[in-house]
Design a protein around this motif. Structure first.
Motif, PDB file in Angstrom:
ATOM      1  N   ASP A 108     -59.763 -17.806  -2.550  1.00 32.38           N
ATOM      2  CA  ASP A 108     -59.854 -19.257  -2.423  1.00 32.38           C
ATOM      3  C   ASP A 108     -59.381 -19.886  -3.730  1.00 32.38           C
ATOM      4  O   ASP A 108     -59.623 -19.349  -4.821  1.00 32.38           O
ATOM      5  CB  ASP A 108     -61.285 -19.689  -2.123  1.00 32.38           C
ATOM      6  CG  ASP A 108     -61.668 -19.455  -0.674  1.00 32.38           C
ATOM      7  OD1 ASP A 108     -60.923 -18.757   0.034  1.00 32.38           O
ATOM      8  OD2 ASP A 108     -62.729 -19.962  -0.247  1.00 32.38           O
ATOM      9  N   TRP A 109     -58.730 -21.045  -3.605  1.00 33.05           N
ATOM     10  CA  TRP A 109     -58.240 -21.750  -4.785  1.00 33.05           C
ATOM     11  C   TRP A 109     -58.153 -23.239  -4.494  1.00 33.05           C
ATOM     12  O   TRP A 109     -58.249 -23.662  -3.335  1.00 33.05           O
ATOM     13  CB  TRP A 109     -56.896 -21.198  -5.251  1.00 33.05           C
ATOM     14  CG  TRP A 109     -55.739 -21.233  -4.258  1.00 33.05           C
ATOM     15  CD1 TRP A 109     -55.797 -21.455  -2.915  1.00 33.05           C
ATOM     16  CD2 TRP A 109     -54.362 -21.024  -4.568  1.00 33.05           C
ATOM     17  NE1 TRP A 109     -54.536 -21.391  -2.359  1.00 33.05           N
ATOM     18  CE2 TRP A 109     -53.634 -21.133  -3.348  1.00 33.05           C
ATOM     19  CE3 TRP A 109     -53.668 -20.759  -5.726  1.00 33.05           C
ATOM     20  CZ2 TRP A 109     -52.255 -20.976  -3.278  1.00 33.05           C
ATOM     21  CZ3 TRP A 109     -52.282 -20.603  -5.655  1.00 33.05           C
ATOM     22  CH2 TRP A 109     -51.594 -20.711  -4.450  1.00 33.05           C
ATOM     23  N   ILE A 110     -58.005 -24.006  -5.560  1.00 36.84           N
ATOM     24  CA  ILE A 110     -57.870 -25.457  -5.442  1.00 36.84           C
ATOM     25  C   ILE A 110     -56.511 -25.872  -5.992  1.00 36.84           C
ATOM     26  O   ILE A 110     -56.156 -25.539  -7.126  1.00 36.84           O
ATOM     27  CB  ILE A 110     -58.955 -26.197  -6.247  1.00 36.84           C
ATOM     28  CG1 ILE A 110     -60.349 -25.771  -5.803  1.00 36.84           C
ATOM     29  CG2 ILE A 110     -58.811 -27.707  -6.092  1.00 36.84           C
ATOM     30  CD1 ILE A 110     -61.441 -26.327  -6.707  1.00 36.84           C
ATOM     31  N   ASP A 160     -61.375 -16.084 -11.743  1.00 32.78           N
ATOM     32  CA  ASP A 160     -60.543 -17.229 -12.100  1.00 32.78           C
ATOM     33  C   ASP A 160     -59.060 -16.884 -12.051  1.00 32.78           C
ATOM     34  O   ASP A 160     -58.237 -17.555 -12.661  1.00 32.78           O
ATOM     35  CB  ASP A 160     -60.925 -17.765 -13.479  1.00 32.78           C
ATOM     36  CG  ASP A 160     -60.666 -16.766 -14.597  1.00 32.78           C
ATOM     37  OD1 ASP A 160     -60.464 -15.577 -14.295  1.00 32.78           O
ATOM     38  OD2 ASP A 160     -60.659 -17.182 -15.780  1.00 32.78           O
ATOM     39  N   ASP A 161     -58.708 -15.816 -11.326  1.00 35.82           N
ATOM     40  CA  ASP A 161     -57.313 -15.463 -11.133  1.00 35.82           C
ATOM     41  C   ASP A 161     -57.130 -14.887  -9.729  1.00 35.82           C
ATOM     42  O   ASP A 161     -58.111 -14.630  -9.033  1.00 35.82           O
ATOM     43  CB  ASP A 161     -56.837 -14.485 -12.217  1.00 35.82           C
ATOM     44  CG  ASP A 161     -57.564 -13.148 -12.163  1.00 35.82           C
ATOM     45  OD1 ASP A 161     -57.576 -12.509 -11.099  1.00 35.82           O
ATOM     46  OD2 ASP A 161     -58.113 -12.721 -13.203  1.00 35.82           O
ATOM     47  N   PRO A 162     -55.890 -14.680  -9.276  1.00 30.27           N
ATOM     48  CA  PRO A 162     -55.665 -14.245  -7.897  1.00 30.27           C
ATOM     49  C   PRO A 162     -55.694 -12.739  -7.681  1.00 30.27           C
ATOM     50  O   PRO A 162     -55.376 -12.272  -6.587  1.00 30.27           O
ATOM     51  CB  PRO A 162     -54.265 -14.799  -7.599  1.00 30.27           C
ATOM     52  CG  PRO A 162     -53.566 -14.757  -8.919  1.00 30.27           C
ATOM     53  CD  PRO A 162     -54.627 -15.082  -9.937  1.00 30.27           C
ATOM     54  N   LEU A 174     -57.126 -29.945  -3.214  1.00 27.11           N
ATOM     55  CA  LEU A 174     -57.000 -29.297  -1.908  1.00 27.11           C
ATOM     56  C   LEU A 174     -57.608 -27.904  -1.994  1.00 27.11           C
ATOM     57  O   LEU A 174     -57.130 -27.049  -2.746  1.00 27.11           O
ATOM     58  CB  LEU A 174     -55.529 -29.205  -1.501  1.00 27.11           C
ATOM     59  CG  LEU A 174     -55.250 -28.554  -0.144  1.00 27.11           C
ATOM     60  CD1 LEU A 174     -55.586 -29.520   0.992  1.00 27.11           C
ATOM     61  CD2 LEU A 174     -53.794 -28.103  -0.042  1.00 27.11           C
ATOM     62  N   LEU A 175     -58.677 -27.683  -1.249  1.00 27.35           N
ATOM     63  CA  LEU A 175     -59.288 -26.357  -1.172  1.00 27.35           C
ATOM     64  C   LEU A 175     -58.553 -25.543  -0.123  1.00 27.35           C
ATOM     65  O   LEU A 175     -58.389 -25.985   1.021  1.00 27.35           O
ATOM     66  CB  LEU A 175     -60.772 -26.477  -0.806  1.00 27.35           C
ATOM     67  CG  LEU A 175     -61.523 -25.163  -0.552  1.00 27.35           C
ATOM     68  CD1 LEU A 175     -61.526 -24.277  -1.786  1.00 27.35           C
ATOM     69  CD2 LEU A 175     -62.949 -25.461  -0.081  1.00 27.35           C
ATOM     70  N   TRP A 190     -53.265 -24.748 -10.267  1.00 26.82           N
ATOM     71  CA  TRP A 190     -54.259 -24.308  -9.303  1.00 26.82           C
ATOM     72  C   TRP A 190     -55.466 -23.797 -10.080  1.00 26.82           C
ATOM     73  O   TRP A 190     -55.327 -23.270 -11.185  1.00 26.82           O
ATOM     74  CB  TRP A 190     -53.752 -23.148  -8.436  1.00 26.82           C
ATOM     75  CG  TRP A 190     -52.617 -23.478  -7.542  1.00 26.82           C
ATOM     76  CD1 TRP A 190     -52.679 -24.006  -6.289  1.00 26.82           C
ATOM     77  CD2 TRP A 190     -51.214 -23.265  -7.806  1.00 26.82           C
ATOM     78  NE1 TRP A 190     -51.408 -24.150  -5.762  1.00 26.82           N
ATOM     79  CE2 TRP A 190     -50.493 -23.706  -6.686  1.00 26.82           C
ATOM     80  CE3 TRP A 190     -50.514 -22.754  -8.897  1.00 26.82           C
ATOM     81  CZ2 TRP A 190     -49.117 -23.648  -6.605  1.00 26.82           C
ATOM     82  CZ3 TRP A 190     -49.138 -22.703  -8.828  1.00 26.82           C
ATOM     83  CH2 TRP A 190     -48.447 -23.147  -7.688  1.00 26.82           C
ATOM     84  N   VAL A 191     -56.626 -23.905  -9.500  1.00 25.41           N
ATOM     85  CA  VAL A 191     -57.829 -23.307 -10.067  1.00 25.41           C
ATOM     86  C   VAL A 191     -58.342 -22.288  -9.061  1.00 25.41           C
ATOM     87  O   VAL A 191     -58.572 -22.614  -7.888  1.00 25.41           O
ATOM     88  CB  VAL A 191     -58.903 -24.381 -10.354  1.00 25.41           C
ATOM     89  CG1 VAL A 191     -60.251 -23.735 -10.627  1.00 25.41           C
ATOM     90  CG2 VAL A 191     -58.477 -25.233 -11.541  1.00 25.41           C
ATOM     91  N   PHE A 192     -58.491 -21.059  -9.502  1.00 21.92           N
ATOM     92  CA  PHE A 192     -58.891 -19.973  -8.621  1.00 21.92           C
ATOM     93  C   PHE A 192     -60.404 -19.828  -8.614  1.00 21.92           C
ATOM     94  O   PHE A 192     -61.072 -20.026  -9.640  1.00 21.92           O
ATOM     95  CB  PHE A 192     -58.218 -18.669  -9.067  1.00 21.92           C
ATOM     96  CG  PHE A 192     -56.717 -18.720  -8.950  1.00 21.92           C
ATOM     97  CD1 PHE A 192     -56.087 -18.252  -7.819  1.00 21.92           C
ATOM     98  CD2 PHE A 192     -55.945 -19.285  -9.955  1.00 21.92           C
ATOM     99  CE1 PHE A 192     -54.707 -18.320  -7.688  1.00 21.92           C
ATOM    100  CE2 PHE A 192     -54.565 -19.362  -9.846  1.00 21.92           C
ATOM    101  CZ  PHE A 192     -53.937 -18.874  -8.704  1.00 21.92           C
ATOM    102  N   LEU A 193     -60.958 -19.457  -7.456  1.00 22.66           N
ATOM    103  CA  LEU A 193     -62.402 -19.478  -7.264  1.00 22.66           C
ATOM    104  C   LEU A 193     -63.013 -18.098  -7.035  1.00 22.66           C
ATOM    105  O   LEU A 193     -64.120 -17.836  -7.496  1.00 22.66           O
ATOM    106  CB  LEU A 193     -62.750 -20.379  -6.073  1.00 22.66           C
ATOM    107  CG  LEU A 193     -62.227 -21.813  -6.174  1.00 22.66           C
ATOM    108  CD1 LEU A 193     -62.469 -22.556  -4.874  1.00 22.66           C
ATOM    109  CD2 LEU A 193     -62.870 -22.534  -7.344  1.00 22.66           C
TER     110      LEU A 193
END
Length: 577
Positions: free
Chosen positions: A323-325, A371-373, A470-471, A539-542
């Motif tokens: 998930d990311w924003i 915090d990364d993909p 955008l989530l 992008w911010v990674f979750l």
């Protein structure tokens, strides 16, 4: 063998088993994605009459008794196309994979490529700019369109590059700026893929994401008809469809066996029926009453209970999804466009988020905050992975979040008070996640308004940049880092970059990584570029989710039905008794 089309699926009829797929058990061809996997992890349990969760083929079932019947599959979202390579959304992908094989499959267990519809491939020049691919002979197209030949693949690849019929997500997510000169036919079953320079992602990226489709059928039928009933060489063909709601497939008997073109095993079921059942509770009830045999997701809040249910086999696996924003779409709120273009504002948002709270509340703990993909599973499969390093790991933001620091960062940037809109999909886990984000960002002084939309609308909003925040959810389509790296490419080159992010140093590193032939050198370039892009926070990674899968009414299952990438589903060796 009961005729499942005529008899109700009660008790003893609702046991599904899996035939051992062997050492080459099916793994990812995608890919997802990228594909975009947006939405809600839901699904169903069941009440078969077996002896409990287990593995291995059922010893009491003769091979001849595994054939026949109908598999009824519940999926969670609607779709807009079944045209292979056109859309990365999961509902399209899980159906397309039964119909259209790719040239190669990526085997995550063996960490290597293996043949799908292609017999072999190799470079035929010293500069590695000419990849020669040989197709398997005897692959017959559905609907009487003849045998698949090199001409079909040349057409597909060249129109993909021109964003014609073969374009869509493969062009957008995998190769936004491919250095291809095109594909050329060598003989009836052989073709060359020619690039301007050595292109490092070519084999792992392209071969696993190019599907075999009939060029004659696509041109004759036109896009709309082909998108409803695609013509390929896979083990099943679409015979009836209510687009976005239901699709029916019948076993295709005229081509090569499924296990010879990259699938897990022979196609047992005579028929597969896909039906959209968006509500998780309804899907659970349909499984329990026997209306469904298979469902693609279990709801995260039911995972622990289902794990203890002896009448269901629930597979949990670390996926390649996350998930990311997205921050600051180019068509977002005009008042705050300047703010969201500010690197420090974006970093403040990344700093504010408590990723542990996000994962615990969204996935009920069945995931890993990050915090990364790069999940651990993906890191171990990346083609650039250095054997001396366990994972790609970047500590850009505090996993537990720091709203006080974030609030100070916003004040220092001159944007202490903002009212932003967070768009998310209208699924249960996306809604839970959005509510967590609303709370943690409010702790940093931001007022967040939530907007829930359906999957198709969400995709349009993303591509058009019509958002403040955008989530979303996406899955890697390939274990080559190119797919993730090219997200950061400048918006004139990358369609995925809908917030207008541009860093010339990142672009330069990306271009270097595409042509670097030394693995160790390429890894260093990729790591440097990712660290730079992640720190800029477009992008911010979750976090990474563990994906719960249920084979409804199953008491034996010796493999996961899904690939790790992009939620690809393989139903070929599933049978009912």
């Amino acid at each position: 063998m009961a005729d499942l089309d005529k008899e109700p699926l009660e008790g003893k009829l609702r046991r599904s088993f899996l035939k051992q797929a062997g050492a080459g058990a099916m793994v990812g061809a995608t890919v997802g994605l990228a594909g975009c996997v947006g939405g809600n992890g839901e699904g169903n349990g069941g009440n078969g009459n077996g002896t409990g969760n287990g593995t291995g083929d059922d010893p009491d079932v003769d091979d001849e008794d595994k054939f026949g019947g109908t598999l009824r599959v519940g999926i969670r979202q609607d779709w807009t196309t079944l045209f292979p390579m056109q859309h990365a959304r999961e509902p399209s992908r899980v159906q397309e994979n039964q119909v259209a094989p790719t040239l190669a499959r990526y085997d995550a267990d063996a960490v290597s490529l293996r043949p799908g519809a292609a017999e072999s491939w190799e470079y035929v020049d010293d500069d590695e700019t000419q990849l020669r691919v040989e197709l398997k002979e005897g692959m017959e197209f559905h609907k009487g369109y003849g045998e698949a030949t090199a001409e079909d693949l040349v057409w597909t690849i060249n129109t993909l590059l021109d964003e014609g019929f073969g374009g869509g997500w493969t062009k957008r997510f995998m190769f936004p700026v491919p250095p291809f000169e095109g594909a050329e036919e060598v003989d009836e079953y052989t073709f060359d893929i020619i690039t301007e320079d050595h292109y490092a992602p070519l084999q792992v990226g392209l071969l696993t994401n190019i599907s075999v489709i009939s060029s004659e059928a696509a041109e004759e039928m036109g896009y709309e008809e082909f998108a409803a009933t695609p013509v390929s060489v896979g083990p099943y063909e679409v015979v009836d469809v209510d687009m976005g709601a239901r699709a029916e497939m019948e076993k295709f008997e005229d081509g090569l066996p499924a296990d010879e073109i990259g699938y897990a095993g022979p196609a047992y079921a005579d028929r597969i029926e896909f039906e959209v059942v968006p509500d998780a509770t309804s899907r659970l009830e349909m499984v329990q009453t026997g209306e469904l045999n298979v469902a693609t997701y279990a709801p995260y809040n039911e995972v622990d209970r289902l794990m203890e249910d002896d009448n269901v086999t629930l597979k949990m696996r670390p996926s390649w999804s996350f998930d990311w924003i997205y921050i600051g779409g180019e068509q977002g709120t005009e008042e705050y466009r300047e703010a969201l273009d500010d690197r420090e504002v974006r970093r403040a948002i990344g700093t504010a988020i408590n990723r542990e709270a996000y994962v615990n509340n969204t996935f009920f703990g069945h995931g890993v905050p990050d915090d990364d993909p790069f999940s651990e599973s993906l890191s171990q499969n990346l083609v650039t992975q250095d054997d001396d390093r366990d994972t790609y790991d970047f500590d850009i933001f505090p996993v537990e979040g720091d709203p006080d620091q974030a609030q100070q960062m916003l004040e220092d940037a001159g944007w202490p008070d903002m009212e932003l809109e967070l768009t998310h999909m209208n699924t249960s886990d996306a809604t839970r996640g959005a509510e967590v984000l609303q709370q943690v960002l409010s702790d940093a002084g931001l007022e967040i308004n939530l907007r829930a939309v359906d999957g198709a609308t969400h995709s349009d909003i993303e591509s058009e940049g019509q958002y403040d925040l955008l989530l979303s959810r996406i899955s890697w389509l390939s274990p080559d880092p190119e797919q993730g790296f090219n997200w950061f490419e400048n918006p004139e080159q990358s369609n995925l970059n809908s917030m207008g992010y541009h860093n010339e140093q990142v672009d330069e590193l990306l271009n270097q990584s595409r042509t670097e032939r030394d693995r160790a050198q390429r890894e260093e370039i990729v790591r440097e570029g990712f660290e730079m892009g992640l720190a800029d926070a477009p992008w911010v990674f979750l976090g990474h989710l563990e994906t719960p899968r249920v084979l409804a009414n199953a008491t034996h299952m010796d493999r996961d039905l899904f690939y790790p990438q992009a939620q690809m589903l393989d139903l070929t060796d599933v049978y009912t008794v």
